[in-house]
Design a protein around this motif. Structure first.
Motif: not given
Length: 211
Positions: A112-119
């Motif tokens: 929860g400390q980083y942002n995942m890029y959308k696929a």
């Protein structure tokens, strides 16, 4: 004759003669071999080697008791120069796979400390390919009627999008044509130069001057 008392030779009893026995101080005299009494104790006499048969009765008397000395091991690095050290294999001290994963995880952000890029959608990463997308049009439904489908479809729209009577401004067919599909015909214009230049002068006309 030399004067009495001035010869420089010492008198009797005033010089020392080197003894002929013992160590000779003069280099021209050699010192004879001699024997001296030893200073060792009688206990050291038992350690003097005489012959193998006599030494057998001293076996173990001068040896260290059990557990009082250290015997070098036959494995590992040999201390004695007469023994050759066999090649050994050591266990490495580098990080193993689990230790490497733990050390690598320390520098990574937690859940929860980083942002995942959308696929789905536009991809911000250069190594990801953005797939083509389809969107809904923003035009009104009225414009859909102007879309050409076929000639038969166009017949039912005849006059619906044409201007009404008196609202259109037709282009004139005389003079320069504004439409590129129309050709302008050649035209003749009136000249603006003076006529009869040879007969004209600066004389005033009748009744314009005093005689």
């Amino acid at each position: 004759l030399p004067k009495p008392g001035k010869s420089g030779v010492p008198g009797p009893g005033h010089y020392k003669s080197s003894p002929a026995i013992g160590e000779q101080k003069e280099s021209k005299r050699s010192t004879s071999p001699r024997a001296v009494f030893g200073t060792a104790t009688r206990d050291a006499q038992a350690k003097v080697y005489l012959d193998p048969e006599l030494m057998k009765q001293y076996y173990g008397k001068e040896s260290a008791p059990p557990g009082s000395y250290n015997v070098p091991g036959a494995l590992g690095r040999q201390v004695a120069s007469t023994k050759e050290s066999a090649p050994g294999i050591k266990i490495g001290t580098s990080l193993r796979a689990l230790d490497y994963a733990v050390a690598r995880a320390k520098d990574m952000p937690g859940a929860g400390q980083y942002n995942m890029y959308k696929a789905v959608g536009k991809q911000p990463l250069s190594n990801k390919k953005t797939l083509p997308t389809y969107s809904f049009g923003s035009s009104t439904r009225d414009a859909s009627k102007k879309t050409f489908i076929s000639k038969e479809h166009e017949k039912q729209a005849f006059g619906m999008f044409s201007p009404g009577p008196g609202t259109a401004k037709p282009y004139t067919s005389s003079g320069p044509q504004q439409l590129s599909t129309k050709t302008s015909s050649p035209s003749a214009g009136f000249g603006t130069s003076k006529r009869l230049k040879d007969y004209a002068n600066d004389a005033p006309g009748s009744g314009s001057y005093y005689a």
